[in-house]
Scaffold this motif. Structure first.
Motif, PDB file in Angstrom:
ATOM      1  N   LYS A   1       0.825  -1.208   0.000  1.00 37.70           N
ATOM      2  CA  LYS A   1       0.000   0.000   0.000  1.00 37.70           C
ATOM      3  C   LYS A   1       0.861   1.261   0.000  1.00 37.70           C
ATOM      4  CE  LYS A   1      -2.606  -0.861   3.589  1.00 37.70           C
ATOM      5  NZ  LYS A   1      -3.686  -0.675   4.590  1.00 37.70           N
ATOM      6  N   THR A   2       1.984   1.219   0.750  1.00 38.63           N
ATOM      7  CA  THR A   2       2.882   2.374   0.795  1.00 38.63           C
ATOM      8  C   THR A   2       3.531   2.629  -0.560  1.00 38.63           C
ATOM      9  OG1 THR A   2       3.344   1.945   3.137  1.00 38.63           O
ATOM     10  CG2 THR A   2       4.877   3.372   1.953  1.00 38.63           C
ATOM     11  N   VAL A   3       4.039   1.559  -1.183  1.00 36.18           N
ATOM     12  CA  VAL A   3       4.670   1.694  -2.504  1.00 36.18           C
ATOM     13  C   VAL A   3       3.649   2.166  -3.531  1.00 36.18           C
ATOM     14  CG1 VAL A   3       5.787   0.419  -4.376  1.00 36.18           C
ATOM     15  CG2 VAL A   3       6.447  -0.014  -2.005  1.00 36.18           C
ATOM     16  N   PHE A   4       2.436   1.630  -3.459  1.00 37.32           N
ATOM     17  CA  PHE A   4       1.376   2.045  -4.387  1.00 37.32           C
ATOM     18  C   PHE A   4       1.103   3.538  -4.259  1.00 37.32           C
ATOM     19  CE2 PHE A   4      -3.002   2.719  -5.725  1.00 37.32           C
ATOM     20  CZ  PHE A   4      -3.079   1.994  -6.892  1.00 37.32           C
TER      21      PHE A   4
ATOM     22  N   GLY B   1       0.321   8.048  -6.212  1.00 42.17           N
ATOM     23  CA  GLY B   1      -0.345   9.167  -5.560  1.00 42.17           C
ATOM     24  C   GLY B   1      -1.745   8.840  -5.095  1.00 42.17           C
ATOM     25  N   LYS B   2      -2.144   7.580  -5.227  1.00 38.75           N
ATOM     26  CA  LYS B   2      -3.482   7.140  -4.820  1.00 38.75           C
ATOM     27  C   LYS B   2      -3.369   6.255  -3.578  1.00 38.75           C
ATOM     28  CE  LYS B   2      -5.520   8.837  -8.556  1.00 38.75           C
ATOM     29  NZ  LYS B   2      -6.519   9.925  -8.516  1.00 38.75           N
ATOM     30  N   VAL B   3      -4.414   6.271  -2.777  1.00 39.15           N
ATOM     31  CA  VAL B   3      -4.479   5.413  -1.601  1.00 39.15           C
ATOM     32  C   VAL B   3      -5.416   4.254  -1.914  1.00 39.15           C
ATOM     33  CG1 VAL B   3      -5.093   5.247   0.831  1.00 39.15           C
ATOM     34  CG2 VAL B   3      -4.068   7.355  -0.052  1.00 39.15           C
ATOM     35  N   ILE B   4      -4.929   3.036  -1.781  1.00 36.20           N
ATOM     36  CA  ILE B   4      -5.760   1.869  -2.038  1.00 36.20           C
ATOM     37  C   ILE B   4      -5.823   1.031  -0.759  1.00 36.20           C
ATOM     38  CG2 ILE B   4      -3.813   0.564  -3.011  1.00 36.20           C
ATOM     39  CD1 ILE B   4      -5.939  -0.730  -4.898  1.00 36.20           C
ATOM     40  N   THR B   5      -6.986   0.984  -0.163  1.00 38.20           N
ATOM     41  CA  THR B   5      -7.185   0.237   1.081  1.00 38.20           C
ATOM     42  C   THR B   5      -8.293  -0.795   0.916  1.00 38.20           C
ATOM     43  OG1 THR B   5      -8.747   1.912   1.879  1.00 38.20           O
ATOM     44  CG2 THR B   5      -6.430   2.195   2.490  1.00 38.20           C
ATOM     45  N   PHE B   6      -8.595  -1.129  -0.322  1.00 42.15           N
ATOM     46  CA  PHE B   6      -9.696  -2.057  -0.567  1.00 42.15           C
ATOM     47  C   PHE B   6      -9.299  -3.095  -1.596  1.00 42.15           C
ATOM     48  CE2 PHE B   6     -10.383   2.069  -2.670  1.00 42.15           C
ATOM     49  CZ  PHE B   6     -10.194   1.724  -3.985  1.00 42.15           C
TER      50      PHE B   6
END
Length: 311
Positions: free
Chosen positions: A138-141, A146-151
């Motif tokens: 998630k951090t590398v993504f 520049g987007k947050v992906i938590t799903f």
């Protein structure tokens, strides 16, 4: 309402999942559910599936194994090809996407109509090693895109957006990333991840790494720009380092150690590598923009062997 369930050899788990859905989902909603299992060319087959769960259960048999994300894209494209479009839930077959949370997805969709609603993973039950690598992913993504992906895949797609999403080529590589890239409106609601109902997880370090790379790949343009900026900054710092050494050597009465020449050479190598990486990125992005993209809605049928009606 449709429920798309990608599956590879998890017939025992999906049977328990269907039974669980029958137990926890309100009867008025249960009678409206049409289940679509996308069989990703499993090497085994079911012996018996629960009957009477929802209004129908169909199995899409694929010619070959294409992977979890592509199986989802094929299932969505098949539903998008039908005359009528209904809200569609995407959930895994192993039970980690809890049936109890279907109503929460529906409630979030009612609050934000015409938004794809994802289940934000508020809590996970995997091993510590898996969770650590997932946090790294998630951090590398975020750094690269520049987007947050938590799903993940657990989501609800409104009926009017189904055909639009089936024409987004990026969902072929990564469904959540494809939704982000599509610029269709989406939101996420906190939902705790459940535990596998049967069998063992097929997700390992290699598959997690490939999943992460596929998610980053769908945002190729943004990733390339960020890496390019990093290369420019690195080149600037290296050039400044060379300038300081040259100034101390020729314009200041300061002692310059013998290893300074090696430092200048190292800075020069960094600049050269940054230039070559930038050049490679430019060609990759230009190639990506000029090539013909795979459109799931138009080409999914090439992988579809048959549609099997269970009930």
């Amino acid at each position: 309402m449709n429920v798309v369930i990608p599956l590879f050899n998890d017939w025992e788990a999906v049977s328990l999942l269907l039974e669980r859905i029958r137990e926890v989902v309100d009867r008025s909603l249960l009678n409206k559910l049409a289940f679509l299992i996308v069989d990703d060319c499993s090497s085994t087959d079911y012996t018996e599936l629960p009957k009477g769960v929802g209004q129908s259960l169909s199995i899409l048999r694929l010619y070959r194994n294409v992977g979890h994300q592509k199986a989802i894209a094929i299932g969505l494209s098949h539903l998008a090809s039908l005359p009528d479009q209904f809200p569609t839930i995407v959930m895994d077959s192993d039970g980690e996407d809890k049936p109890e949370d279907i109503m929460r997805l529906i409630g979030a969709s009612e609050q934000k109509p015409n938004h794809v609603v994802f289940a934000h993973r508020a809590k996970r039950h995997e091993s510590l090693t898996f969770r650590v690598f997932y946090e790294i992913y998630k951090t590398v993504f975020r750094l690269l895109t520049g987007k947050v992906i938590t799903f993940g895949n657990y989501s609800l797609i409104p009926g009017p957006l189904l055909r639009k999403l089936a024409h987004v080529s990026e969902i072929w590589n990564n469904y959540p990333g494809g939704v982000i890239r599509s610029r269709l409106p989406y939101t996420a609601t906190p939902i705790e991840r459940g535990r596998r109902l049967a069998g063992t997880s097929k997700m390992n370090f290699v598959s997690l790494l490939m999943h992460g790379l596929s998610a980053v790949s769908v945002l190729m343009d943004t990733t390339a720009v960020r890496i390019l900026l990093f290369c420019v900054i690195t080149s600037g710092i290296s050039a400044a380092g060379i300038g300081v050494v040259v100034y101390l050597r020729f314009f200041a009465n300061a002692y310059v150690p013998g290893w300074a020449s090696y430092l200048v050479f190292s800075f020069f190598i960094v600049i050269l590598q940054a230039f070559l990486i930038s050049l490679l990125l430019v060609f990759i992005v230009l190639t990506y923009r000029t090539q013909i993209h795979f459109i799931p809605a138009k080409q999914y049928s090439d992988f579809l062997e048959r549609v099997e009606k269970v009930y």
